[in-house]
Enzyme design. Structure first.
Site, PDB file in Angstrom:
ATOM      1  N   HIS A 169     -63.781 -16.207  38.298  1.00  9.44           N
ATOM      2  CA  HIS A 169     -62.893 -15.047  38.396  1.00  9.44           C
ATOM      3  C   HIS A 169     -63.050 -14.469  39.792  1.00  9.44           C
ATOM      4  O   HIS A 169     -64.181 -14.323  40.295  1.00  9.44           O
ATOM      5  CB  HIS A 169     -63.243 -14.004  37.335  1.00  9.44           C
TER       6      HIS A 169
ATOM      7  N   TYR B 236     -57.443  -8.745  44.933  1.00  9.93           N
ATOM      8  CA  TYR B 236     -57.492 -10.206  44.939  1.00  9.93           C
ATOM      9  C   TYR B 236     -57.498 -10.835  46.322  1.00  9.93           C
ATOM     10  O   TYR B 236     -57.557 -12.050  46.451  1.00  9.93           O
ATOM     11  CB  TYR B 236     -56.318 -10.749  44.115  1.00  9.93           C
TER      12      TYR B 236
HETATM   13  O1  LIG Z   1     -60.536 -11.819  38.650  1.00 10.39           O
HETATM   14  C1  LIG Z   1     -59.885 -12.799  38.204  1.00 10.39           C
HETATM   15  O2  LIG Z   1     -59.765 -13.883  38.781  1.00 10.39           O
HETATM   16  C2  LIG Z   1     -59.079 -12.618  36.919  1.00 10.39           C
HETATM   17  O3  LIG Z   1     -59.138 -13.824  36.184  1.00 10.39           O
HETATM   18  C3  LIG Z   1     -57.660 -12.354  37.362  1.00 10.39           C
HETATM   19  C4  LIG Z   1     -56.751 -12.029  36.179  1.00 10.39           C
HETATM   20  C5  LIG Z   1     -55.377 -11.624  36.709  1.00 10.39           C
HETATM   21  C6  LIG Z   1     -54.646 -12.768  37.296  1.00 10.39           C
HETATM   22  C7  LIG Z   1     -53.464 -12.240  38.066  1.00 10.39           C
HETATM   23  O4  LIG Z   1     -53.785 -12.393  39.420  1.00 10.39           O
HETATM   24  C8  LIG Z   1     -53.001 -11.723  40.350  1.00 10.39           C
HETATM   25  C9  LIG Z   1     -53.284 -11.989  41.674  1.00 10.39           C
HETATM   26  C10 LIG Z   1     -52.583 -11.331  42.656  1.00 10.39           C
HETATM   27  C11 LIG Z   1     -51.602 -10.424  42.299  1.00 10.39           C
HETATM   28  C12 LIG Z   1     -51.312 -10.162  40.947  1.00 10.39           C
HETATM   29  C13 LIG Z   1     -52.034 -10.819  39.970  1.00 10.39           C
HETATM   30  C14 LIG Z   1     -57.329 -10.908  35.324  1.00 10.39           C
HETATM   31  O5  LIG Z   1     -56.468 -10.700  34.179  1.00 10.39           O
HETATM   32  C15 LIG Z   1     -58.730 -11.248  34.859  1.00 10.39           C
HETATM   33  O6  LIG Z   1     -59.238 -10.186  34.086  1.00 10.39           O
HETATM   34  C16 LIG Z   1     -59.621 -11.504  36.066  1.00 10.39           C
END
Ligand SMILES: O=C(O)[C@]1(O)C[C@H](CCCOc2ccccc2)[C@@H](O)[C@H](O)C1
Length: 155
Positions: A105, A27
């Site tokens: 996303h 991320y």
């Molecule tokens: O890629 C994306 O933006 C997602 O929406 C992120 C979600 C996860 C959100 C959690 O984001 C975090 C960011 C940093 C650390 C931990 C979690 C995931 O479940 C989707 O499939 C794709």
């Protein structure tokens, strides 16, 4: 003088408050606060107002979506996060308020687990961005600005 600025609402779903602090390999290292601040400033340059909301609680997100209609929000930038793959209720809220949204996303979901390939939001979205990292938020805002400024193409 009434405020004539059109309002864009940025909604981030569960766990995105951790952005920049966990799983940087997936991320990145930009924090959610940095994304929000940058988009507020970028929106102002387009004479748009940007409000932002993040919650780890689905019901709170639904309430914020309902509130958006009473506020006269023109468009939404939506990262449903994990709710992408599970929340019919959030889909219903968005369709219920009839505010157009772009789905964004950070990661390329199609490079990840198969169950992440499906989203309850994509078929009704104006557009879907996936895999541009946090630049996807910038692209989403610029798209809204371009759309609201008349969609003229200047090479
Ligand atoms: O890629 C994306 O933006 C997602 O929406 C992120 C979600 C996860 C959100 C959690 O984001 C975090 C960011 C940093 C650390 C931990 C979690 C995931 O479940 C989707 O499939 C794709």
């Amino acid at each position: 003088m009434t405020d004539t600025k059109k309002k864009i609402l940025l909604i981030n779903g569960p766990n995105l408050n951790l952005l920049g602090t966990r799983e940087p390999e997936l991320y990145g290292t930009t924090t959610l606060a940095q994304v929000e601040t940058a988009l507020v400033e970028r929106a102002a340059r387009h004479n748009l107002e940007l409000d932002y909301f993040q919650s780890n609680h689905e019901g709170h997100i639904l309430d914020r979506i309902h509130q958006a209609r009473t506020e006269g929000v023109t468009g939404i930038i939506l990262n449903p996060a994990g709710l992408s793959h599970s929340s019919v209720a959030m889909r219903d809220a968005l369709l219920g308020v009839a505010i157009p949204y772009i789905e964004i996303h950070i990661t390329n979901r199609y490079q990840r687990e198969k169950w992440r390939h499906q989203s309850h939001f994509s078929d009704k979205a104006e557009a879907v961005i996936t895999g541009l990292g946090v630049f996807g938020y910038v692209a989403s805002l610029d798209w809204w600005a371009w759309k609201l400024e008349g969609s003229s193409f200047e090479a």
